[in-house]
Design an enzyme around this catalytic site. Structure first.
Site, PDB file in Angstrom:
ATOM      1  N   LYS A  95       0.829  -1.212   0.000  1.00 41.07           N
ATOM      2  CA  LYS A  95       0.000   0.000   0.000  1.00 41.07           C
ATOM      3  C   LYS A  95       0.863   1.262   0.000  1.00 41.07           C
ATOM      4  O   LYS A  95       0.446   2.301  -0.520  1.00 41.07           O
ATOM      5  CB  LYS A  95      -0.965  -0.011   1.190  1.00 41.07           C
ATOM      6  CG  LYS A  95      -0.299  -0.085   2.563  1.00 41.07           C
ATOM      7  CD  LYS A  95      -0.069   1.260   3.186  1.00 41.07           C
ATOM      8  CE  LYS A  95       0.617   1.147   4.532  1.00 41.07           C
ATOM      9  NZ  LYS A  95       0.820   2.456   5.182  1.00 41.07           N
ATOM     10  N   THR A 149      -3.882   5.301   3.304  1.00 41.43           N
ATOM     11  CA  THR A 149      -2.580   5.810   2.891  1.00 41.43           C
ATOM     12  C   THR A 149      -2.632   6.499   1.535  1.00 41.43           C
ATOM     13  O   THR A 149      -1.849   7.401   1.257  1.00 41.43           O
ATOM     14  CB  THR A 149      -1.549   4.653   2.864  1.00 41.43           C
ATOM     15  OG1 THR A 149      -1.636   3.917   4.078  1.00 41.43           O
ATOM     16  CG2 THR A 149      -0.134   5.174   2.714  1.00 41.43           C
TER      17      THR A 149
END
Length: 351
Positions: A193, A250
């Site tokens: 991620k 994120t």
């Protein structure tokens, strides 16, 4: 419970502050001057300015063995590059151990094409397999955890006792902790991620729109899943907190350092300028190449991650990286999803 947290950065401080409300907690800092300043001011002015440290939280430096003496749980809150050293130092400890870092270790022999960095659980298996250990991960910014804002995390370990201890240590009214046996999937989500968030920051920095952002996150999740399944993870893990949850946070949160790298590159900053401006580690910058290298070795295509690496290496401009992704040949989404589910058995994937 007696807990020792190794590392007085933002994350180490945040979890120490959280646990100190219910447990005996020592926060160990490598820098003695930093520890003295934090003890005197009752604040981590460098990483979490304005947050008062509870009186019950002890901040120490110096002899780490003394700081963690009698601890039931040791939390390693260092960057990924320091995890190996920390686990070697913890060999023989009776305490349960958990790490917070998300990423991939730099390759030990960068000159060898066959050498690639390891995920945290692979480092653990290599240097200290006797430890009872696991990872605490999930969608979370240290600032919000420290402030007591609602957060959900995942405690992953093959050891049920470690999972239970992490839940007991941190689960509370604001911080919810869910147990998961799939440490591979949880760590793949936490590492990949970061790479995908750089791509999303680039997308936002170029003002491509919310539609483009949604498409990028969704296709990024497919890449993450293919990669994780090839490493032995479970597909359902990527639909949970450490997969989809952490990816969304994120990729879209203003506190995300990896997203900020993408934003700054889109503005024309060099990679060095972008990294220097952060003041913290952006793990996606350091693990992107390894993720792509390992994916190639597994026969997994990760076009978004490949584009991020080309951007970071200076082989593509931000505009060219986006054009390369947009210009890929279309394939049916249903085929991609079916192939993702069979990745471990048949690793060659459609992009």
């Amino acid at each position: 419970m007696k807990i020792c947290v190794h590392g007085a950065g933002a994350w180490g401080t945040a979890v120490a502050v959280n646990a100190a409300a219910r447990h005996e907690v020592t926060l160990w800092a490598r820098d003695a001057a930093q520890a003295d300043a934090m003890s005197a001011a009752r604040e981590n002015s460098r990483y979490l300015p304005g947050l008062a440290l509870p009186a019950s939280l002890a901040v120490r430096a110096g002899d780490i063995a003394q700081a963690q003496a009698g601890a039931d749980l040791v939390i390693v809150a260092t960057p990924m590059a320091a995890l190996r050293e920390q686990l070697i130092a913890l060999r023989g400890t009776a305490a349960a151990v958990a790490w917070l870092c998300k990423g991939v270790e730099p390759a030990l022999d960068a000159s060898s094409p066959a050498s690639f960095g390891l995920l945290a659980h692979e480092i653990w298996a290599q240097v200290a397999p006797e430890l009872r250990a696991g990872v605490l991960s999930g969608p979370s910014f240290a600032q919000e955890v420290a402030e007591g804002r609602p957060t959900a995390l995942v405690a992953a370990s093959p050891h049920a006792a470690v999972r239970d201890m992490l839940v007991d240590a941190f689960h509370g009214p604001a911080l919810r902790v869910y147990a998961n046996e799939d440490i591979v999937g949880v760590e793949v989500g936490g590492a990949v991620k970061n790479v995908l968030a750089i791509a999303t920051g680039l997308c936002d920095g170029l003002a491509l729109g919310l539609n483009a952002r949604a498409a990028l996150i969704t296709r990024g999740l497919a890449e993450m899943t293919r990669f994780g399944l090839a490493l032995g993870a479970r597909a359902e893990t990527f639909m949970g907190l450490s997969g989809l949850g952490d990816l969304v946070l994120t990729s879209t949160g203003d506190l995300s350092r990896n997203r900020k790298v993408g934003l700054l590159l889109a503005q024309g900053r060099t990679l060095a300028q972008a990294v220097d401006s952060l003041g913290h580690v952006a793990e996606g910058v350091y693990c992107a190449r390894t993720v792509v290298q390992r994916a190639r070795g597994l026969g997994i295509e990760m076009p978004i991650a490949e584009g991020v690496v080309a951007l970071l290496d200076g082989r593509m401009s931000p505009q060219d990286a986006v054009a390369a992704l947009v210009g890929r040949e279309p394939v049916p989404e249903s085929v991609q999803l079916q192939q993702s589910g069979a990745a471990a058995a048949s690793p060659r994937q459609s992009p």
